[in-house]
Design an enzyme around this catalytic site. Sequence first.
Site: not given
Ligand code: NAP
Length: 244
Positions: A13, A153, A157
């Site tokens: 995702r 969080y 990070k």
């Molecule tokens: P997301 O859409 O919520 O997707 C999270 C992903 O992580 C999913 O593929 C989920 O797998 C996987 N995941 C969660 N826990 C896990 C575990 N224990 N082992 C393996 N996989 C796991 O998140 P996103 O927004 O794309 O975020 C991706 C990264 O970017 C994260 O590290 C987040 O902190 C960082 N980030 C996000 C934002 C933002 O605004 N979205 C901003 C800054 C940084 P499942 O599908 O199987 O649940």
Amino acid sequence: MDRRVVLVTGGSRGIGRAVCLLMGRRGCAVAVNFASDETRAGGVVDELAGAGSPAVALRADVSKADEAAALVDGVVERLGRLDVVVNSAGIERSGFLIMTSPREWEDVMDVNLRGVFNVTKAALPHMMDARAGAVVNVASLAGVTGLAGGVPYSASKGGVIAFTRALAKEVAPFGIRVNAVAPGMVETDMTAAMKEADRKRYEEMIPMGRFAEAAEVAEVVAFLASPAASYVTGETVVVGGGLP
Ligand code: NAP
């Protein structure tokens, strides 16, 4: 890129998914890791396969060392080797610190920081043997500036950013580069549940006036993972639309 093998944690995702699709388009074979959402991970694999890129979906909870090790073994077994790791798996728990339980602290640390340690540690021997490789960690702007209501969080990070800097120095002699991206606000499931008023407040704060698309973050990840970034290591690139 030639047919390099890329492991993307949290590839089912959001940002991880966008990285999988872009790296596939750039000619890589892609291992799509997921924790529980097999259907979404399978969808990413189908999309990649439909575009002619070899891809496999591999379940593993990155917070568990044995599962992370089995994940890396699975990549090498199924795709032949491992050249690039993108650590994108992450979770967020909102709430003020005084209301945060030790369990919530541990959950965030275990996935966001320990997960990066587990997967990277398991992958490094393969890269050290090859005397080549790249690790790209998905940190967050929260880890640079700090986020009220997201202390665990932010701490996790910030840890990823320091991990990136330190490991880059350690493995540079082996031809391995380690970098990070620090996205601001990105349109994914993680931000989808945000209240409309909070979203508006962020959009007003962001100089570019909008959240990033996951694909815009993926472009920077792909650059850092590519030979085009051959002299870049230990860096964290902010993808913040003008923030901080
Ligand atoms: P997301 O859409 O919520 O997707 C999270 C992903 O992580 C999913 O593929 C989920 O797998 C996987 N995941 C969660 N826990 C896990 C575990 N224990 N082992 C393996 N996989 C796991 O998140 P996103 O927004 O794309 O975020 C991706 C990264 O970017 C994260 O590290 C987040 O902190 C960082 N980030 C996000 C934002 C933002 O605004 N979205 C901003 C800054 C940084 P499942 O599908 O199987 O649940």
